[in-house]
Design an enzyme around this catalytic site. Structure first.
Site, PDB file in Angstrom:
ATOM      1  N   LYS A 190       0.840  -1.187   0.000  1.00 19.87           N
ATOM      2  CA  LYS A 190       0.000   0.000   0.000  1.00 19.87           C
ATOM      3  C   LYS A 190       0.884   1.249   0.000  1.00 19.87           C
ATOM      4  O   LYS A 190       2.108   1.151   0.122  1.00 19.87           O
ATOM      5  CB  LYS A 190      -0.948  -0.012   1.203  1.00 19.87           C
ATOM      6  CG  LYS A 190      -1.728  -1.330   1.357  1.00 19.87           C
ATOM      7  CD  LYS A 190      -2.833  -1.499   0.315  1.00 19.87           C
ATOM      8  CE  LYS A 190      -3.308  -2.927   0.150  1.00 19.87           C
ATOM      9  NZ  LYS A 190      -4.032  -3.524   1.241  1.00 19.87           N
TER      10      LYS A 190
HETATM   11  C1  PLP Z   1      -4.974  -4.660   1.651  1.00 20.12           C
HETATM   12  C2  PLP Z   1      -6.450  -4.621   1.681  1.00 20.12           C
HETATM   13  C3  PLP Z   1      -7.205  -5.002   2.792  1.00 20.12           C
HETATM   14  C4  PLP Z   1      -6.613  -5.670   3.997  1.00 20.12           C
HETATM   15  O1  PLP Z   1      -5.526  -5.054   4.531  1.00 20.12           O
HETATM   16  P1  PLP Z   1      -4.450  -5.907   5.401  1.00 20.12           P
HETATM   17  O2  PLP Z   1      -3.653  -4.835   6.057  1.00 20.12           O
HETATM   18  O3  PLP Z   1      -3.665  -6.709   4.421  1.00 20.12           O
HETATM   19  O4  PLP Z   1      -5.194  -6.731   6.354  1.00 20.12           O
HETATM   20  C5  PLP Z   1      -8.575  -4.829   2.761  1.00 20.12           C
HETATM   21  N1  PLP Z   1      -9.194  -4.336   1.683  1.00 20.12           N
HETATM   22  C6  PLP Z   1      -8.511  -3.988   0.567  1.00 20.12           C
HETATM   23  C7  PLP Z   1      -9.260  -3.424  -0.588  1.00 20.12           C
HETATM   24  C8  PLP Z   1      -7.130  -4.133   0.530  1.00 20.12           C
HETATM   25  O5  PLP Z   1      -6.457  -3.836  -0.583  1.00 20.12           O
END
Ligand code: PLP
Length: 397
Positions: A190
């Protein structure tokens, strides 16, 4: 090899973590509140609560909304597993919604269709997803949700740094002016990395307080909230017993450590720079890929300046090209280029197929059939965009 995504760590990020390591608190210390304050500042939300992951953030919000058996949560099928799973953790059903075939986004129309479908479960909330960093049409979604009396939660895991407009006013993603909450992930792919981490932003003070409790087992340490007065207070002094805490509802250990929060805060300070770089790379892609139309074209983005630019996705007509997606991915990999598919529609996962066997969502299928995420990360060089575009042109022609 150019990966499809990668974190960008600088010396001051490392120093921020080392400072915590040298200090007295590895978890439960001041770095947590500092990161929360910074995130509230960056998003314009009055309250921010950091936690162990984006998944934990979504789960906590599902609990905060008291979702449970008999309830249904509307979730667009093109998303990461976590958006749907959060509803299941709480015991609610998932009412998968279709998406726009070109953007992959939940729309007011597909939301309305999902709500009109019979069961299972009574719709209690809408989890909208800002896919790829592009915000869903919040004004339209809120209008539909309002008509049905449903709260909207934003899965903003792709969209930190983005913005959307409501009634002529521009709001940073996370400000959540009319939604219950926005959920973020700080997984390394991210835009801002904590290692593992997530957050909820909200304007609802009571919700924020409850989520903080649920983040730590549901423990309450404020004597004003104690209900078991005999065991809570000292007979002689009437003061709260110093060791005492109470649990009214069970929560989890969903905390984020000071190590993670120090990294998150250090990274968050670079958000504008990260985003500028992602936006510049996306603009280079847009130009470099123009000659590939109509065989391949980027997902249409409404307002590039408001986009969180998590992923750069092209839609490819594989049938017209005469190659499968796996062949294209393999040839790109042979050329040293990593790609990814975001996402297999979640309603097609075996677990959800078993729960909801008769569901077909043509928009989600059409998006999934064509999507391919190209490399996009701040460290990527301008020439790498040209290299990806050249390789793609060669493979598709
Ligand atoms: C990455 C992501 C999540 C979950 O995040 P984590 O930190 O990996 O638990 C949830 N929704 C979307 C759309 C994501 O891209």
């Amino acid at each position: 090899m150019i990966p499809y995504g990668r974190h960008h760590i600088e010396d001051d990020d490392i120093a921020a973590v080392v400072d915590v390591l040298r200090g007295p608190a590895l978890t439960g210390g001041p770095a947590v509140g500092r990161f929360e304050a910074a995130l509230a500042g960056a998003t314009g939300a009055p309250h921010a609560m950091v936690c162990a992951s984006g998944t934990a953030a979504l789960h906590l919000v599902a609990m905060g909304l008291d979702l449970g058996p008999g309830d249904a949560v509307v979730v667009p099928s093109v998303t990461f597993l976590a958006t749907a799973n959060a509803a299941r953790y709480a015991g609610a059903d998932v009412r998968f919604a279709d998406v726009d075939p070109d953007t992959g986004l939940l729309t007011p129309e597909t939301l309305e269709q999902a709500l009109a479908r019979p069961g299972p479960g009574r719709p209690r909330a809408v989890f909208a997803v800002h896919l790829n960093g592009q915000c869903a049409n919040m004004e339209g979604l809120l209008a539909v949700a309002d008509r049905h009396g449903l709260p909207v939660v934003e899965d903003a895991c792709h969209a930190l740094g983005g913005a959307y407009w409501l009634e002529g006013e521009r709001y940073p993603v996370g400000a959540a002016p009319r939604s219950v909450a926005a959920c973020f992930s700080f997984h390394p792919v991210k835009t801002v990395a904590m290692g593992e981490g997530g957050a909820v932003t909200t304007h609802d003070a009571a919700l924020a307080e409850r989520l903080r409790r649920l983040r730590t087992h549901g423990m309450e340490r404020d004597p004003r909230a104690f209900t078991e007065t005999v065991q809570a207070f000292d007979d002689l002094s009437g003061d709260a017993n110093p060791w005492y805490y109470e649990m009214a509802e069970p929560g989890f250990n969903y905390r984020a450590s000071d190590l993670h929060c120090a990294l998150g805060a250090s990274q968050l300070a670079k958000l504008d720079r990260f985003l500028d770089r992602r936006r510049a790379l996306a603009a280079l892609y847009d130009r470099a890929l123009e000659p590939l139309a109509p065989l391949a074209r980027p997902v249409p983005r409404r307002a590039t300046e408001d986009d969180g630019w998590h992923l750069y996705v092209v839609l490819i007509d594989f049938a017209a090209v005469g190659l499968t997606r796996a062949q294209v991915i393999t040839r790109l990999r042979d050329a040293g280029i990593g790609t990814q598919v975001h996402y297999l529609p979640v309603h097609r996962q075996p677990y959800y197929r078993a729960l909801y066997p008769d569901l077909t969502l043509p928009g989600a299928d059409a998006y999934y059939a064509r999507c391919l995420s190209l490399p996009l990360f701040p460290d990527m060089e301008d020439q790498a965009v040209a290299r990806v575009a050249d390789a793609l042109r060669e493979i598709l022609s």
